[in-house]
Design a protein around this motif. Structure first.
Motif, PDB file in Angstrom:
ATOM      1  N   GLU A   1      84.711  47.255 -82.901  1.00 59.80           N
ATOM      2  CA  GLU A   1      83.380  46.738 -81.623  1.00 59.80           C
ATOM      3  C   GLU A   1      83.440  44.828 -81.464  1.00 59.80           C
ATOM      4  OE1 GLU A   1      82.373  49.192 -83.484  1.00 59.80           O
ATOM      5  OE2 GLU A   1      82.378  50.432 -82.100  1.00 59.80           O
TER       6      GLU A   1
ATOM      7  N   SER B   1      81.842  50.071 -77.855  1.00 58.14           N
ATOM      8  CA  SER B   1      82.264  50.639 -78.715  1.00 58.14           C
ATOM      9  C   SER B   1      84.010  49.882 -78.782  1.00 58.14           C
ATOM     10  CB  SER B   1      82.649  52.396 -78.479  1.00 58.14           C
ATOM     11  OG  SER B   1      81.434  52.787 -78.403  1.00 58.14           O
ATOM     12  N   ALA B   2      84.563  50.697 -80.386  1.00 53.83           N
ATOM     13  CA  ALA B   2      85.727  50.178 -79.997  1.00 53.83           C
ATOM     14  C   ALA B   2      86.706  51.134 -80.174  1.00 53.83           C
ATOM     15  CB  ALA B   2      85.723  50.552 -82.082  1.00 53.83           C
TER      16      ALA B   2
ATOM     17  N   PHE C   1      77.036  48.683 -81.956  1.00 55.13           N
ATOM     18  CA  PHE C   1      77.098  49.830 -83.546  1.00 55.13           C
ATOM     19  C   PHE C   1      76.550  49.070 -84.600  1.00 55.13           C
ATOM     20  CE2 PHE C   1      80.541  51.473 -86.695  1.00 55.13           C
ATOM     21  CZ  PHE C   1      79.420  52.203 -87.285  1.00 55.13           C
TER      22      PHE C   1
ATOM     23  N   LYS D   1      90.802  57.470 -83.796  1.00 55.63           N
ATOM     24  CA  LYS D   1      89.627  55.863 -83.705  1.00 55.63           C
ATOM     25  C   LYS D   1      89.431  54.818 -84.508  1.00 55.63           C
ATOM     26  CE  LYS D   1      85.805  59.835 -82.453  1.00 55.63           C
ATOM     27  NZ  LYS D   1      84.206  59.491 -82.540  1.00 55.63           N
TER      28      LYS D   1
ATOM     29  N   THR E   1      87.467  52.999 -85.515  1.00 57.87           N
ATOM     30  CA  THR E   1      86.086  52.986 -86.539  1.00 57.87           C
ATOM     31  C   THR E   1      86.831  53.734 -87.698  1.00 57.87           C
ATOM     32  OG1 THR E   1      85.167  52.382 -84.944  1.00 57.87           O
ATOM     33  CG2 THR E   1      83.507  53.281 -87.017  1.00 57.87           C
TER      34      THR E   1
ATOM     35  N   ARG F   1      77.607  56.751 -86.751  1.00 56.49           N
ATOM     36  CA  ARG F   1      78.149  57.464 -85.897  1.00 56.49           C
ATOM     37  C   ARG F   1      77.443  57.323 -84.926  1.00 56.49           C
ATOM     38  NH1 ARG F   1      83.208  57.694 -88.264  1.00 56.49           N
ATOM     39  NH2 ARG F   1      83.972  57.182 -86.313  1.00 56.49           N
ATOM     40  N   GLY F   2      78.167  56.736 -83.461  1.00 60.75           N
ATOM     41  CA  GLY F   2      78.093  56.873 -82.139  1.00 60.75           C
ATOM     42  C   GLY F   2      76.794  55.872 -82.343  1.00 60.75           C
ATOM     43  N   GLY F   3      76.418  54.643 -82.524  1.00 68.68           N
ATOM     44  CA  GLY F   3      75.609  54.110 -82.543  1.00 68.68           C
ATOM     45  C   GLY F   3      75.502  52.915 -81.612  1.00 68.68           C
ATOM     46  N   SER F   4      76.757  52.742 -80.688  1.00 69.32           N
ATOM     47  CA  SER F   4      76.719  51.710 -79.956  1.00 69.32           C
ATOM     48  C   SER F   4      75.878  51.953 -78.931  1.00 69.32           C
ATOM     49  CB  SER F   4      77.963  51.331 -79.305  1.00 69.32           C
ATOM     50  OG  SER F   4      78.757  51.222 -80.226  1.00 69.32           O
ATOM     51  N   ASP F   5      75.830  53.518 -79.132  1.00 69.73           N
ATOM     52  CA  ASP F   5      74.606  53.393 -77.516  1.00 69.73           C
ATOM     53  C   ASP F   5      73.572  53.029 -77.922  1.00 69.73           C
ATOM     54  OD1 ASP F   5      76.613  55.408 -76.222  1.00 69.73           O
ATOM     55  OD2 ASP F   5      75.820  56.854 -77.113  1.00 69.73           O
TER      56      ASP F   5
HETATM   57  N1  ASP Z   1      82.701  52.990 -83.180  1.00 70.84           N
HETATM   58  C1  ASP Z   1      81.319  53.531 -83.714  1.00 70.84           C
HETATM   59  C2  ASP Z   1      81.966  55.450 -84.443  1.00 70.84           C
HETATM   60  O1  ASP Z   1      83.069  55.323 -83.931  1.00 70.84           O
HETATM   61  C3  ASP Z   1      80.323  53.331 -82.916  1.00 70.84           C
HETATM   62  C4  ASP Z   1      80.421  53.911 -81.544  1.00 70.84           C
HETATM   63  O2  ASP Z   1      81.199  54.537 -80.914  1.00 70.84           O
HETATM   64  O3  ASP Z   1      80.212  54.165 -80.682  1.00 70.84           O
HETATM   65  O4  ASP Z   1      81.230  55.763 -84.539  1.00 70.84           O
END
Ligand code: ASP
Length: 436
Positions: free
Chosen positions: A114, A36-37, A168, A47, A49, A182-186
């Motif tokens: 990222e 992730s970033a 991401f 953050k 992002t 958001r959170g898409g690196s998962d």
């Molecule tokens: N950096 C992106 C976010 O803050 C994606 C991630 O962290 O998964 O949503």
């Protein structure tokens, strides 16, 4: 072989990145690393992002992004300097800023956290950086093209034994950068794990694992040592957040387990998420309890409803035409209720009721808002008697009025609707009724 994904808090600064590098280096099977970033370093921090989205806004408003971009520059230049690596960061940053000021799309801008984060970790580990821009593909509606992405990743990684990849983002058919939500690196991590046929997908975050209940409501809830994909899906959908809910699909069909781990407590085993509920070691009846606020229930009553063929279809057609999705549809002999998320109704509840009235010729339709749903989830519930009794006794003893009940046909969850003012009390009542 393992695929690891490290989240924003793990990548937040040079010290945490060093910790990440130590974790990766300590196990030769940790082959592909998705990052992730950089996230927040402390409560008051921003953050990366979010700072990038701020750049996009500033550029729109002022024509440049000097102020917001300065935050990004400082974060990454500090990281490069403190880690003692050289990724040509100043040049990279200059090129990114120029692209932003040249009118780059918001997804491109958001993705740069990222991108730079992966460049940094690759340099720190001395392994190859593999960009996901042309490997993870999106369709015209922004949907993930999973099969194409798997083929591209497989081909690209075939001869690369170890690599760091940014999470991401990917790109559309024209090669324009697109991000997940958001959170898409998962999700990126899960796709990479599936592509390379990993034995396990390690998802490194900042908690010891998936908790049995929300720690803001329950003091020190237990960690779930093992849960099934289905249980995870139920719990995540109801608001228990550790993983992006869409990250399950790419790995589930291949039977790849996900192991939630804590970068800041690497000796903890974390939570193992497995394909089959039977593989779970735990004998607990209830695996976890999760809930969500913000629902409205529409109650429809009509005499002889049960013998009117097509009644449900008519009701659901109204929802379809209005573009409203529903969460639950409990029914009685002459009653039908629709449980809908407030954000889906978006202030149009009265309009929807009017349309339902026109279509259904109902005797009465009333709306009750301020509803919260609570799911009690566990495979073992199906084989035990008394689970429902325990839940409802606990709620009754706490003087909580249950407004809706729904049990999934798999018998692995019981969902109750309560007034939102009773939400926390209800979660606590159920949790303590099952704690051994
Ligand atoms: N950096 C992106 C976010 O803050 C994606 C991630 O962290 O998964 O949503």
């Amino acid at each position: 072989m393992k695929v690891c994904k490290f989240g924003g808090t793990s990548m937040a600064n040079s010290a945490t990145i060093t910790q990440v590098a130590d974790i990766v280096s300590s196990d030769a099977s940790r082959a592909y690393i998705v990052v992730s970033a950089p996230g927040k370093r402390d409560g008051g921090d921003v953050k990366v992002t979010d700072a990038l989205y701020a750049c996009a806004r500033e550029k729109n408003e002022k024509g440049n992004c000097d102020e917001a971009f300065a935050v990004i520059e400082k974060r990454f230049l500090d990281i490069e300097k403190e880690l003692g690596i050289n990724v040509g960061m100043a040049k990279e940053l200059k090129a990114i800023k120029a692209k932003i000021e040249d009118g780059a799309g918001v997804d491109y801008i958001a993705s740069r956290g990222e991108y730079l984060s992966a460049r940094v970790l690759a340099a720190k580990l001395g392994v190859e950086f593999v960009d996901t821009q042309d490997l993870i593909k999106f369709g015209t509606k922004g949907e993930l093209l999973l099969d194409i992405s798997l083929d591209l990743l497989r081909a690209r990684l075939a001869d690369i034994p170890r690599a760091v990849l940014p999470g991401f983002y990917g790109s559309d058919k024209d090669g324009v950068v697109r991000t997940f939500s958001r959170g898409g690196s998962d999700i990126s991590g899960a796709i990479v794990a599936r592509a390379v046929g990993a034995d396990v997908y390690e998802n490194w975050t900042d908690v010891d694992g998936f908790l049995t209940a929300d720690p803001r409501i329950i003091d020190h809830p237990a960690i779930i040592d093992c849960l099934s994909y289905k249980e995870l899906r139920e719990l995540a959908y109801m608001g228990a957040e550790v993983l992006h809910p869409e990250s399950i699909f790419p790995v589930r069909s291949a039977g790849i387990p996900i192991n939630i781990r804590n970068t800041f407590n690497p000796s903890a085993k974390g939570t193992m998420i497995v394909a089959d509920g039977k593989q779970r070691a735990t004998g607990r009846v209830v695996t976890g309890i999760a809930g969500r606020k913000g629902f409205t229930i529409i109650n429809i009553e009509k005499d002889m409803m049960n013998s009117e063929i097509g009644f449900c279809r008519k009701a659901l057609s109204v929802l379809e035409c209005e573009g409203v999705s529903f969460e639950h549809m409990p029914s009685g002999i002459d009653t039908l209720s629709l449980v809908i998320r407030d954000e889906c109704l978006g202030g149009n509840a009265q309009k929807l009721v009017g349309k339902l009235r026109d279509a259904l010729g109902a005797d009465s339709i009333d709306i009750h808002s301020g509803l919260s749903l609570i799911a009690t989830v566990g495979h073992n519930m199906a084989s035990r008697h008394g689970t429902a009794a325990t839940i409802f006794t606990a709620l009754a003893d706490s003087h909580i009025n249950v407004r809706m009940i729904d049990q999934g046909s798999s018998e692995m969850n019981i969902i109750v609707g309560v007034d939102t003012f009773d939400y926390e009390k209800a979660i606590a009542a159920i949790y303590y009724a099952f704690s051994e």
